[in-house]
Enzyme design. Structure first.
Site: not given
Lengths: 321, 321, 321, 321
Positions: C77, C80, C205, C257, C275
């Site tokens: 992540s 991103k 992605y 998160y 993660v």
């Protein structure tokens, strides 16, 4: 089949019912250990956990009882069926269904999700708590006192029992502790669903939930629904047929909280349960049934009561489908 | 009443039905302008909007048709009733109900909320899209091709029509555009509900949704359900009674999307609708009924079809309650 | 304070950092047992659970490392943040924020609720999975291959490391197992958020999630953000300041998160976790920081990594407020 | 840079601020027509819609005002920041964060979803209504009267204005009409979040929401937060630094309802808005700012107020990132 044969079968059934009911009750009684007496209302928590009683009444007034059939309990959510009928009689379908919807929902009986998510502010149906609170506000009467008096009178009439009373200890206990219902009621008020004041509506609501009955009362009330609004014993129409039709449809699709679908599939007759462990059910055109056993399963229905009705439905092929 | 009287009444009803059906269809036809043909699947959007057809079939094989009864359409969600039955026949109740629930839900037919919120990952019942996709994966067969072959064979048997085929244009159109169903399927896969691959399950699912029929086919399929799994015309059992009971219960509580409660209250008979504008319904113990009219109301059911069934139910007092 | 004093303090801090970092890492290392290595992507599950590494880099290129600083891991992540920056550079603010929102959300990173409930179809922000998938589809490039090539080039530039590559085993593992992401992507497609095909978007992605780095790479990438888009070591602008401002704001409000609020309150600097157990963080105007320790707490962030950053923030009073 | 240069720049900024503020206010004033004065509390609906006022105060006590800076209004949700601080001072972090969470949420300020869905019963953060109600119940005091007295005393101290009073008309209007807040409070009570009675908690809550101030009061209160709990004019510590840190973090991540992310990205300084059209904001280490303009945009924030703060942030590069 002809009428004689049909009568003969009914007689056979009744005979079988009377001879075996005590034994089936004994068998279902084991399930009283499989559940918990409702504890969120302190007074309800005092109910004994080893009770199971049933009364079945036919159109001629014959009754068969078994187990703890004298046990007294409060109607709780079962009362919602009859206040719905009163609201329909007092206001008509159009007004009632502008305040509550007609759709079953598999959600928890006191969830607020349904109010906020899908159809904001309008309870999904008249049998979930939010819907029943909205219905209470529709009962005719200049104030809560008059509403409650009219409700008590109507319930006594349907049960053909002028001694029905509100259990004041339960009423007080509900009023003191039902924060969730108060939250639901203010939510409804905020959404313009309630015309009267929250405190008044809840007084009416907790009052009809706290009417005390026994299995025989339940069976008589159910008998009137089973015969489309006519008390077959007195041969007297108490409710217009259409409103009984509406009530029975809701009982079938959403009368057993979020186990309504399972009950419809496995027992297959209209029924309404209450957190006192009571169930009002019926065989349409034939019997009225009242059952009580306080310990509830995790869906909020009487564990032993559901088991016993399942057994009876299977034995006598009562399922509508 | 005795058998003779009962037969007499049935004959009277049938006579009335045959003489008035065309007129009632004409009356309901006005409602075809009150709704929109489903457009989310391009091929369905091509359906004419001024069509209304019906076929009613009795146990002796007599049929009465009116309106555009030759109009051909795809089963869409109506197929879910029969794949549920196949899954029950192939796997038994225990396995089926470990993958889908039994509870009706008033939510949108293709909502994902029910999957994530209340009972994570398990569709609420076998008739919402997510549930039907889970059911498709339970049909016996070594691959999607074999599943589809078995489904087609079974549907032909129940409809007693060996010419039923998949409409390839509709199948292709559904496969290309149903992103929401694909999303649901991957969600189910993520939750361990699907054993097979998403593409295979969806091929099976879109295939049975795309089987093409007319009203007479629908009526014959419904007739088998109305007679508890026996085709009364051939006097042949096609489905175990218990699985028909399950299917009819789900049709009654959640067969009409999130207008199921309203339909149960106002029409009162088991029914299942599809986005092609079709409705399969029945009078238990008597008739099978197939209706089609493509324009849908905002709940996704055929506007004119619902109106026509309501009229018939009222005229002949078909409501179960 | 004057510049000299300020420089003096910075030198003192750096000295303290270099002398104590190993000891603080050793202290935080105990927390590696308090959590679980991510298992939903099989390849990630192979990560050792007793690893903790950190690299801190200052504007002059000085670096201090401690623990398992050579450990290699995939960005997950964290990527991103940089694809958001690319999408902003490629398309501008207006287009990007027509496809994703700007609001933090305390929900689970892969929940679908936010898509269906509050603002149907539009992901709440670019850092939740649904938002990041929408962002991937906005990267310029005639196909997924070209998008991935451009991403890799940009990441190499920001990390000043031309050897960065996609870990093919992780990429393959993600592609094979990420049913939830596939479900999210089809949901977005259904809502018109994605212009390209789901398979292509997901290839892009999963590719940028699978770029392999070490703590030094992370620290260098963070350093560029800490200095508002300029690589202070090469004194070269890589990103317009406004887009770094946007990225840092999102990192602060929703980078960790559904523990973003807690992290903001207790650590108080912009950060983004993955993660793989990695965290990219920074002290604005000063340091870039890369941390990795695979075991995750129940909110999905590296347990030991969060502990170590908390310790450092406290020691050096890094909190922005 | 050295201190002299820094002071010089600050002086330049202040000079620019004083010379241009009236002109920027005039420019933002146009936006007063772009929104609606809050109407859900009748007394608030009486507010004039063409008002825009601002006060900016620096650490030395210099103030610059423009527009309708004498306009008086109630704090509404701005009070939540200071009751949070009081609860932290009275009870400590551990107790406070056992009753409310730390996570921002993009949902509507008075949604109940967050209470039921994700973390049942615990409000997501102390700035949404449910969280602020929970916080009100944590203020020390033997009853609501004492709580309110302590709150008024504290607010007067922070604003350095002993004349602050509760606007009784607004208090009464809120008490009479806020069914949604009452619903939220009973929901919290049902979940064990509130120890005291709902009526008492709400009396406290509505009281602090109804404290009347002007822009100068807001600016002075903000100045104390900007200087980490010290009133720089009196050089007196009023709040422990840690609790100011907590408050500013929440203001940054969730101070502007469900436009908090957008405000953080476009204005970039801690702020809290109220439905009276007021905004308390600050430039950390420098200024306290109070703004008011009653017409609200659809996210519930003052349209002209947000515009004016955006303009100022852009002119002086106030964004934290």
């Amino acid at each position: 089949m002809d009428l004689k044969m049909s009568h003969h079968i009914e007689e056979q059934s009744w005979k079988q019912l009377t001879s075996h009911l005590a034994e089936w009750v004994a068998d279902s009684h084991k399930h009283t250990t499989d559940g918990h007496v409702a504890s969120y209302i302190p007074e309800l928590a005092n109910a004994p956990s080893d009770v199971l009683g049933i009364c079945i009444m036919d159109a001629g007034g014959l009754t068969v009882v078994a187990g703890d059939s004298d046990f007294r309990f409060t109607l709780q959510s079962i009362s919602k069926v009859f206040t719905l009928i009163m609201a329909l009689m007092d206001r008509g379908e159009a007004i009632v269904f502008s305040k509550v919807g007609m759709e079953p929902t598999g959600d928890d009986f006191n969830s607020m999700l349904k109010l906020e998510l899908v159809e904001p502010g309008i309870p999904f149906n008249p049998l979930i708590n939010a819907g029943a609170i909205a219905i209470s506000s529709l009962i005719a009467g200049k104030d809560s006192e008059e509403q409650v008096a009219r409700i008590l009178q109507f319930f006594r009439e349907v049960a053909h029992n002028p001694t029905l009373e509100i259990n004041q200890a339960v009423f007080q206990s509900e009023s003191d502790t039902a924060h969730r219902n108060r939250s639901l009621a203010y939510f409804l008020k905020d959404n313009g669903v309630l015309d009267s004041e929250v405190d008044d509506v809840l007084r009416t609501y907790f009052s009809h939930c706290s009417i005390e009955v026994n299995c025989t009362d339940l069976a008589r009330m159910a008998l009137v629904l089973a015969h489309n609004g006519v008390d077959p014993i007195r041969n007297q129409r108490l409710i217009p047929r259409r409103f009984v039709q509406i009530a029975k449809t809701f009982m079938f699709t959403c009368g057993m909280y979020n186990a309504s679908g399972e009950f419809a599939m496995n027992v297959g007759i209209p029924a309404k349960s209450g957190v006192s462990g009571s169930i009002l059910s019926m065989v349409p055109g034939q019997y009225g049934i009242g059952v009580v056993s306080p310990p509830l399963n995790r869906k909020g229905n009487s564990t032993a009561g559901v088991h016993l009705l399942g057994k009876l439905s299977q034995e006598f092929d009562w399922s509508l489908f």
